[in-house]
Motif scaffolding. Structure first.
Motif, short mmCIF file in Angstrom:
data_model
loop_
_atom_site.label_atom_id
_atom_site.label_comp_id
_atom_site.label_asym_id
_atom_site.label_seq_id
_atom_site.Cartn_x
_atom_site.Cartn_y
_atom_site.Cartn_z
N THR A 15 45.89 57.45 58.64
CA THR A 15 46.64 58.22 58.52
C THR A 15 45.74 59.27 57.58
N TYR A 16 45.54 58.71 56.36
CA TYR A 16 44.91 59.12 54.96
C TYR A 16 43.53 58.79 55.12
N ARG A 17 43.36 58.33 55.77
CA ARG A 17 41.43 58.80 55.45
C ARG A 17 40.69 58.03 57.20
N ASN A 18 39.64 58.59 57.18
CA ASN A 18 39.18 58.59 58.37
C ASN A 18 38.55 56.94 58.97
N ARG A 19 37.99 56.95 60.29
CA ARG A 19 37.44 55.45 60.15
C ARG A 19 35.89 55.56 59.75
N GLU A 20 34.98 56.63 59.72
CA GLU A 20 34.14 56.04 58.81
C GLU A 20 34.14 55.43 56.97
N VAL A 22 36.50 53.48 56.04
CA VAL A 22 36.63 52.20 56.20
C VAL A 22 35.51 51.47 56.87
N ALA A 23 34.91 51.85 57.73
CA ALA A 23 33.54 50.95 57.87
C ALA A 23 32.32 51.02 56.59
N GLN A 24 32.45 52.58 56.22
CA GLN A 24 31.42 52.51 54.90
C GLN A 24 32.06 51.24 53.91
N VAL A 25 33.33 51.28 53.70
CA VAL A 25 33.92 50.99 52.56
C VAL A 25 33.40 48.59 52.95
N ARG A 26 33.89 48.94 54.11
CA ARG A 26 33.98 47.80 54.30
C ARG A 26 31.80 47.39 54.92
N ALA A 27 30.88 47.74 55.14
CA ALA A 27 29.86 47.77 54.68
C ALA A 27 29.20 47.49 53.36
N THR A 28 29.51 48.03 52.94
CA THR A 28 28.81 48.13 51.55
C THR A 28 29.83 47.07 50.08
N ARG A 29 30.79 47.26 50.38
CA ARG A 29 32.10 46.43 49.12
C ARG A 29 33.05 45.26 49.71
N ASP A 30 32.65 44.69 50.89
CA ASP A 30 33.48 43.72 51.25
C ASP A 30 33.34 42.21 50.24
N PRO A 31 33.97 42.46 49.98
CA PRO A 31 33.82 40.71 48.83
C PRO A 31 33.27 39.52 49.18
N VAL A 32 34.03 39.18 50.57
CA VAL A 32 33.13 37.79 51.29
C VAL A 32 31.68 38.28 51.21
N ASP A 33 31.21 39.62 52.03
CA ASP A 33 29.47 40.00 52.65
C ASP A 33 29.30 39.73 51.09
N ARG A 34 30.05 40.10 49.78
CA ARG A 34 28.52 40.61 48.64
C ARG A 34 28.01 38.77 48.17
#
Length: 109
Positions: A15-20, A22-34
């Motif tokens: 509602t307050y942010r778009n899917r892109e 969320v996907a960008q944050v998940r791809a670049t800032r996910d703590p487990v992946d980091r």
């Protein structure tokens, strides 16, 4: 932290942010992946070890889920156990209806 999903079932989280976003944050800032990347980059583990750890963690979580599903529901009094560190038995917590509240009204420790 960044919430990938909404706050509740009624909040889809887009509602307050778009899917892109969320996907960008998940791809670049996910703590487990980091952490995985750091461990691989510094040669603390191999890719095979990461896969084995992932497999073990998934199995442990699946076993815990099955155990929780098979267990009887906890007593209602347990709802209030260990909610806050160092809380006294008189610490007031409002339940979904006042009859299910715990503690003494006006007590905040």
């Amino acid at each position: 932290t960044y919430r990938y999903h909404g706050h509740s079932m009624s909040d889809p989280g887009i509602t307050y942010r778009n899917r892109e976003e969320v996907a960008q944050v998940r791809a670049t800032r996910d703590p487990v992946d980091r952490v995985k990347k750091y461990c691989l980059d510094t040669e603390l583990v191999t890719e095979a070890e990461i896969k084995e750890i992932d497999k073990e963690v998934k199995a442990e979580v699946a076993a815990a889920v099955e155990a929780a599903k098979a267990a009887p529901p906890p007593e209602q009094s347990e709802l209030w156990t260990d909610v806050h560190v160092g809380q006294s038995k008189d610490f007031f917590m409002r339940g979904p209806d006042i009859s299910t509240s715990s503690g003494v009204y006006g007590t905040n420790r």
